[in-house]
Design a protein around this motif. Structure first.
Motif, short mmCIF file in Angstrom:
data_model
loop_
_atom_site.label_atom_id
_atom_site.label_comp_id
_atom_site.label_asym_id
_atom_site.label_seq_id
_atom_site.Cartn_x
_atom_site.Cartn_y
_atom_site.Cartn_z
N ARG A 91 0.82 -1.22 0.00
CA ARG A 91 0.00 0.00 0.00
C ARG A 91 0.85 1.27 0.00
N GLY A 92 2.13 1.17 0.31
CA GLY A 92 2.98 2.34 0.36
C GLY A 92 4.25 2.04 1.13
N THR A 93 5.12 3.04 1.26
CA THR A 93 6.37 2.86 1.98
C THR A 93 6.13 2.41 3.41
N THR A 94 5.13 2.99 4.07
CA THR A 94 4.85 2.64 5.46
C THR A 94 4.53 1.15 5.60
N THR A 95 3.67 0.65 4.73
CA THR A 95 3.34 -0.76 4.76
C THR A 95 4.58 -1.61 4.49
N SER A 96 5.37 -1.22 3.51
CA SER A 96 6.57 -1.99 3.16
C SER A 96 7.51 -2.11 4.34
N LEU A 97 7.77 -1.01 5.02
CA LEU A 97 8.69 -1.02 6.15
C LEU A 97 8.12 -1.81 7.32
N SER A 222 7.08 4.71 -2.38
CA SER A 222 5.64 4.88 -2.62
C SER A 222 5.37 5.40 -4.01
N GLY A 223 4.28 4.93 -4.61
CA GLY A 223 3.90 5.39 -5.94
C GLY A 223 3.56 6.86 -5.99
N HIS A 224 2.91 7.36 -4.94
CA HIS A 224 2.43 8.75 -5.00
C HIS A 224 3.55 9.77 -4.88
N LYS A 225 4.77 9.32 -4.57
CA LYS A 225 5.91 10.23 -4.52
C LYS A 225 6.80 10.11 -5.76
N VAL A 226 6.36 9.28 -6.71
CA VAL A 226 7.05 9.20 -8.01
C VAL A 226 6.05 9.52 -9.12
N TYR A 227 5.08 10.41 -8.79
CA TYR A 227 4.13 10.94 -9.78
C TYR A 227 3.06 9.93 -10.17
N GLY A 228 2.90 8.90 -9.33
CA GLY A 228 1.88 7.89 -9.57
C GLY A 228 0.75 8.00 -8.58
N PRO A 229 -0.16 7.03 -8.58
CA PRO A 229 -1.33 7.08 -7.70
C PRO A 229 -0.98 6.87 -6.23
N THR A 230 -1.90 7.26 -5.36
CA THR A 230 -1.81 6.88 -3.96
C THR A 230 -2.25 5.43 -3.82
N GLY A 231 -1.94 4.84 -2.67
CA GLY A 231 -2.40 3.50 -2.38
C GLY A 231 -1.58 2.39 -2.98
N ILE A 232 -0.41 2.71 -3.53
CA ILE A 232 0.46 1.68 -4.08
C ILE A 232 1.90 1.96 -3.65
N GLY A 233 2.55 0.92 -3.17
CA GLY A 233 3.94 1.03 -2.77
C GLY A 233 4.71 -0.18 -3.26
N ALA A 280 -5.59 -1.02 -10.23
CA ALA A 280 -5.54 0.25 -10.96
C ALA A 280 -4.31 1.05 -10.58
N GLN A 281 -3.99 1.04 -9.28
CA GLN A 281 -2.83 1.81 -8.82
C GLN A 281 -1.53 1.23 -9.36
N VAL A 282 -1.45 -0.09 -9.45
CA VAL A 282 -0.27 -0.70 -10.06
C VAL A 282 -0.13 -0.26 -11.51
N ILE A 283 -1.23 -0.32 -12.25
CA ILE A 283 -1.22 0.10 -13.64
C ILE A 283 -0.81 1.56 -13.75
N GLY A 284 -1.35 2.40 -12.86
CA GLY A 284 -1.00 3.82 -12.85
C GLY A 284 0.46 4.05 -12.51
N LEU A 285 1.01 3.23 -11.61
CA LEU A 285 2.42 3.34 -11.28
C LEU A 285 3.28 3.07 -12.52
N GLY A 286 2.87 2.11 -13.31
CA GLY A 286 3.61 1.84 -14.54
C GLY A 286 3.64 3.04 -15.46
N ALA A 287 2.49 3.73 -15.57
CA ALA A 287 2.44 4.93 -16.41
C ALA A 287 3.33 6.04 -15.85
N ALA A 288 3.39 6.15 -14.52
CA ALA A 288 4.25 7.17 -13.90
C ALA A 288 5.72 6.89 -14.18
#
Length: 408
Positions: A91-97, A222-233, A280-288
């Motif tokens: 879900r994000g960096t927090t979840t990963s750690l 996290s995806g949302h800090k590399v210009y991608g969606p929130t909710g994906i890490g 959807a967030q994974v797909i969006g991360l790919g676009a980012a």
């Protein structure tokens, strides 16, 4: 074809909006980055034409969407110079750690062992280790700052010993902009048999990351800090270590076989991805990541370094401003934390807000660092490649206006 960074700002719809009847100057990129139109359109396209579950259906659309989902895993692996089976979606960096702390740490830590972290850690890479240390009977040690707002590397080396089992640290401080020498620290840690966990939330969108060169054992962003969606890490882990880790969550799609009394789990990464994933967030991360690749790191780094140097030097020239972080002559991520004498950071940020300048104010989820700096909070301006010189000038003008307002 490499995209021209000078026109990249036009790709971000939110930057065209207004705030308090002023054109928006968005300088809170360390909290989250804006999304290019290409990412927004990719998310819409997924929901309109590809919205099925992955890893399950045998029909053609499910197979096609699963293939695209797994293509992003390979894309992330390439982005980090890893292998696809070393990439877990979270879900994000927090979840990963938290997953590393909850799942991996108990496999290597015994009572009396030590976990080494730094005073500059975000709470997401601090609180989990506090909890684990208490639970497992380990000792939590800190590396302090030197007088240049960098890690005291001599102290770090002195703290490494045979009892050190985990070294967890950020690659880039979200408050100071300090860039830590991860490769060197990893080499030292491995000499005593310790494992290295890297919080890459503030690094992955600003500089190339090669986990093979760094030789870290785990890396999170996290995806949302590399210009991608929130909710994906993303959690990268060395393949052998992921295999020894037990799953953190349990449910569908991460098992080979379930009987009444036992379960056989799939191999990593599948055993960590229970239930319906944020497809959807994974797909969006790919676009980012496609978008970042189209710009190229040389352009991104050059623009961001220009902005932090320009803004830092002009802030320093304002009487009463204190900057927190390494000298501008040192390696410095595009983050500037500062205070104005006699003015609470929240009040300063409120005046900036009235001028359309969005900065963060507070403890930045780094309260132990604030205590070490002997402040309760700071204002923070953080830059992305789509910021420009006009954004810097609007920041400086607004800070000077606040100074006149509060110190008149």
């Amino acid at each position: 074809m490499v995209k021209d960074i000078a026109t990249a700002r036009n790709d971000f719809p939110l930057l065209k909006t207004q705030m308090n009847q002023e054109s928006l100057t968005y300088l809170d990129n360390a909290a989250t980055t804006q999304k290019p139109q290409a990412v927004i359109e990719r998310l819409v396209d997924y929901y309109q034409t590809e919205n099925v579950n992955v890893q399950r259906g045998v029909y053609a659309l499910a197979q096609a969407t699963t293939a695209k989902y797994e293509q992003v895993r390979q894309q992330v692996a390439d982005f980090l110079h890893a292998q696809a089976d070393e990439i877990i979606f979270t879900r994000g960096t927090t979840t990963s750690l938290n997953w590393v702390a909850q799942s991996f740490a108990p496999t290597v830590i015994q009572p009396g062992d030590e976990i080494l972290i730094t005073i500059m850690e975000h709470h997401s890479n601090l609180v989990p280790w506090q909890i684990v240390a208490k639970k497992l009977g380990a000792h939590l040690r800190y590396v302090e700052l030197n007088d240049q707002a960098e890690l005291d590397l001599a102290q770090l080396q002195a703290n490494l010993n045979q009892r050190t089992k985990i070294v967890a640290l950020t690659q880039v401080s979200n408050v100071l902009g300090t860039i830590n020498p991860i490769k060197q620290i990893t080499a030292w840690a491995h000499q005593v048999g310790a494992y290295v966990v890297v919080d890459g939330a503030q690094a992955a969108g600003h500089m190339p990351v090669d986990v093979q060169a760094l030789d870290c054992d785990f890396y999170a962003f996290s995806g949302h800090k590399v210009y991608g969606p929130t909710g994906i890490g993303v959690l990268y882990g060395k393949a052998a270590l992921l295999q020894q880790m037990p799953p953190v969550e349990y449910g569908g799609e991460m098992i080979n076989r379930v009987t009444r009394q036992s379960t056989d789990f799939k191999a990593a990464p599948a055993k960590f991805e229970a239930g319906t994933m944020p497809i959807a967030q994974v797909i969006g991360l790919g676009a980012a990541l496609d978008y970042l690749t189209s710009l190229g790191w040389s352009q991104i780094e050059a623009q961001e370094q220009h902005l932090v140097q320009l803004a830092g030097s002009q802030l320093q020239a304002i009487p009463g401003i204190t900057l927190y972080g390494p000298p501008l002559s040192k390696p410095h991520a595009p983050v500037l934390s500062f205070n104005l004498t006699g003015v609470h950071p929240h009040d300063l940020a409120t005046v900036l807000d009235s001028q359309g300048v969005a900065v963060r104010a507070g403890h930045h989820c780094a309260q132990p660092l604030m205590a070490a700096l002997q402040v309760s909070a700071t204002a923070r301006a953080s830059f992305a490649f789509y910021n420009n010189d006009q954004d810097v000038q609007r920041l400086i003008t607004a800070v000077k206006l606040a100074k006149e307002f509060f110190q008149a």
